[in-house]
Structures are given as C-alpha cells and as structure tokens.
Design a protein around this motif. Structure first.
Motif, PDB file in Angstrom:
ATOM      1  N   LEU A   9     175.604  83.410 -19.172  1.00  0.00           N
ATOM      2  CA  LEU A   9     174.243  83.827 -19.490  1.00  0.00           C
ATOM      3  C   LEU A   9     174.232  85.336 -19.675  1.00  0.00           C
ATOM      4  N   CYS A  15     169.901  85.142 -23.509  1.00  0.00           N
ATOM      5  CA  CYS A  15     168.620  84.917 -22.837  1.00  0.00           C
ATOM      6  C   CYS A  15     167.501  85.839 -23.315  1.00  0.00           C
ATOM      7  N   VAL A  24     165.797  78.534 -21.607  1.00  0.00           N
ATOM      8  CA  VAL A  24     167.174  78.810 -21.205  1.00  0.00           C
ATOM      9  C   VAL A  24     167.719  77.648 -20.385  1.00  0.00           C
TER      10      VAL A  24
END
Length: 200
Positions: free
Chosen positions: A122, A173, A181
């Motif tokens: 991420l 993100c 997400v």
C-alpha cells in the motif's frame, strides 16, 4: 487509512486470519536494548547494516513461528518491507546506491528471502514527493535530520521491488476512500465473501 487499519479489517473479515504484530514484539530484548539510548542515533549511525538486518530477520522468524496451525498470519510489515527498510537505511547510512544496498542486504539475508508470502504493498502515492508529503503530514510533526532522506529512499526501494515483481499487488491509495482501498486488498488476497466466511 494505513496498513494497520487494513489488517484489522481483514482480521474481522475471516476468523482464519491471525494478526501477528511487529517483529520487535516477538524478539523484544535486542530492540529494548537499542531503544534505551538514542534510538535514531543507533539506527542511522552506530548500527551496522548486518546488525540491523539480522535483528529484523530474527524478529520475523520468531513472529512466523508464532502463527497457529491452520491459520493465515497477517503481517503489518512482511519480509519484503523489512528488507526494504534495511536497504533504505543502508543507502542513507553507508552512501550506497539503491542497487548496491539491495545486493548488500540480500547477501546478508541469503535464503531467508525465499519464504513465501502474499505481499500487498500500500503506497500513499506512487509519486515520491506526494508520498512523502502525505506520510509526513500524518505524523503531525516535522521530520528532521536524516529521516526525510530515509523516507524518500524507502519509497524508491519499494518501487524498485515492485518493478521486480516482489509484491503480489501494489495499491495506490492516493485520493481513494478507505472502503475502496479495502475492496482492492480483499480482491488481491482472494477474499470476496461477507465477514466470518473463508476465502473462496
């Protein structure tokens, strides 16, 4: 919403997941020892790349051993991230290029880098400057000294790993809702069912 929150949501999604925490929680003695003094000084100046990398890997090994049979461990920072952290530190501390530092850390880790993991990366943003701005803003305090260089170097290392196929998936993100997400993360780990049911 960051990695820890996503992991908490995953843990609620399926009872077969087991959150395993951070490496220092499974091997506290050396981390308590170095944190007793100037932790930043130790991390970026007095520790060696071998010492830091070995401490990260030792904690990771003990953390993996804590996984219960028939359960899937959830790692806030899995093996690729730990290696990226050691690599970025090596770059800013020893003055190596990213490629040189990757070779250095990989040589220290040896066969321990072959442990299978499903790793979803991420990123606050794919852009280094934007990623730095977003991450530093979350801290609510200015970053000083070597830390800004370290954070930007870490981003470069993560992207280098991603380009080499280290991660199962990379999720950008930036400007996305936490729910959006999370849907992405669920798809990448093979989960689509409602809470409490196992992976398809």
């Amino acid at each position: 919403m960051g990695k820890t929150t996503q992991l908490m949501r995953l843990a609620k999604h399926w009872s077969g997941f087991q959150p395993l925490g951070a490496v220092h929680e499974h091997d506290p003695e050396p981390w308590t020892r170095v944190a007793a003094g100037d932790y930043g000084l130790w991390w970026f100046e007095t520790s060696t790349t071998v010492e830091l990398t070995e401490m990260l890997l030792a904690g990771h090994t003990k953390r993996a051993a804590a996984r219960e049979a028939m359960r899937t461990g959830l790692l806030d920072r899995g093996l690729p991230i730990l290696l990226a952290v050691a690599t970025a530190t090596c770059v800013v501390k020893d003055g190596l290029t990213v490629r040189e530092a990757i070779r250095t850390v990989s040589a220290i880790a040896g066969s321990r880098t072959t442990v299978p993991e499903t790793s979803v990366l991420l990123l606050p943003s794919l852009d280094a400057e934007r990623s730095y701005a977003i991450t530093s803003a979350r801290e609510c305090r200015p970053w000083t000294g070597i830390y800004p260089d370290y954070q930007k170097t870490l981003h470069a290392v993560l992207l280098h790993q991603a380009d080499r196929g280290t991660y199962t998936a990379v999720v950008d993100c930036e400007d996305r809702s936490p729910d959006n997400v999370h849907t992405d993360v669920l798809g990448h780990v093979g989960l689509t069912q409602p809470t409490g049911r196992g992976p398809r």
